[in-house]
Design a protein around this motif. Sequence first.
Motif, short mmCIF file in Angstrom:
data_model
loop_
_atom_site.label_atom_id
_atom_site.label_comp_id
_atom_site.label_asym_id
_atom_site.label_seq_id
_atom_site.Cartn_x
_atom_site.Cartn_y
_atom_site.Cartn_z
N ARG A 77 30.30 -44.98 -9.15
CA ARG A 77 30.17 -46.45 -9.23
C ARG A 77 30.26 -46.98 -7.81
N ILE A 78 29.24 -47.74 -7.42
CA ILE A 78 29.14 -48.27 -6.06
C ILE A 78 29.03 -49.79 -6.12
N MET A 79 29.81 -50.46 -5.27
CA MET A 79 29.69 -51.91 -5.13
C MET A 79 28.88 -52.22 -3.88
N VAL A 80 27.89 -53.10 -4.04
CA VAL A 80 27.09 -53.59 -2.93
C VAL A 80 27.55 -55.02 -2.64
N ILE A 120 27.54 -55.65 -8.06
CA ILE A 120 27.12 -56.50 -6.94
C ILE A 120 28.14 -57.62 -6.71
N ALA A 121 28.39 -57.89 -5.43
CA ALA A 121 29.22 -59.04 -5.05
C ALA A 121 28.48 -59.80 -3.95
N LEU A 164 36.56 -58.52 -3.27
CA LEU A 164 37.99 -58.21 -3.31
C LEU A 164 38.58 -58.52 -4.67
N GLN A 165 38.25 -59.67 -5.20
CA GLN A 165 38.76 -60.08 -6.51
C GLN A 165 38.28 -59.12 -7.60
N THR A 166 37.01 -58.75 -7.57
CA THR A 166 36.44 -57.86 -8.58
C THR A 166 37.03 -56.45 -8.49
N LEU A 167 37.21 -55.96 -7.26
CA LEU A 167 37.69 -54.59 -7.08
C LEU A 167 39.13 -54.38 -7.55
N THR A 168 39.92 -55.42 -7.57
CA THR A 168 41.30 -55.25 -8.04
C THR A 168 41.35 -55.01 -9.55
N LEU A 191 29.59 -50.50 -0.35
CA LEU A 191 28.59 -50.64 0.72
C LEU A 191 28.60 -52.12 1.08
N SER A 192 29.14 -52.46 2.25
CA SER A 192 29.33 -53.86 2.59
C SER A 192 28.62 -54.25 3.87
#
Length: 129
Positions: free
Chosen positions: A8-11, A36-37, A44-48, A56-57
């Motif tokens: 699972r990857i967040m962009v 996606i953010a 930050l809010q989603t990842l908690t 990937l930021s």
Amino acid sequence: MSIADKIRIMVVDDTSVSRALVVDALDQMGVRGVVIAKDGATALQTLTTQPVHLVLSDMNMPGLDGLGLLRRLRENKATSRIGFILITGSADKTLIERGRQFALNNYITKPFTVAQLRGAIEAVVGKLS
């Protein structure tokens, strides 16, 4: 089952075109678990509450930039071990050194190819396929 099937990857990027390019590249690699953010604070809010394996930021975002997001993730026990790749238009040594102070896993400069992004990701998580 390959890593690409499980990861699972967040962009995180404030520009829709840049987000789309990264998501398309991940799709070409077979990565389907993409979150996606639109900015660092939202990420930050989603990842908690919804952790991922890798972020990937983008570096330059309003409010909380890429390094600020990395620093905040490292300060929180629940998110401190998430892999982090910074995507930047300018990989000057000072920026990368600052990132390394917060355990930056890797970085890639814009513009990038799918192969370059794959290489950056695989250096952190292992072979995708």
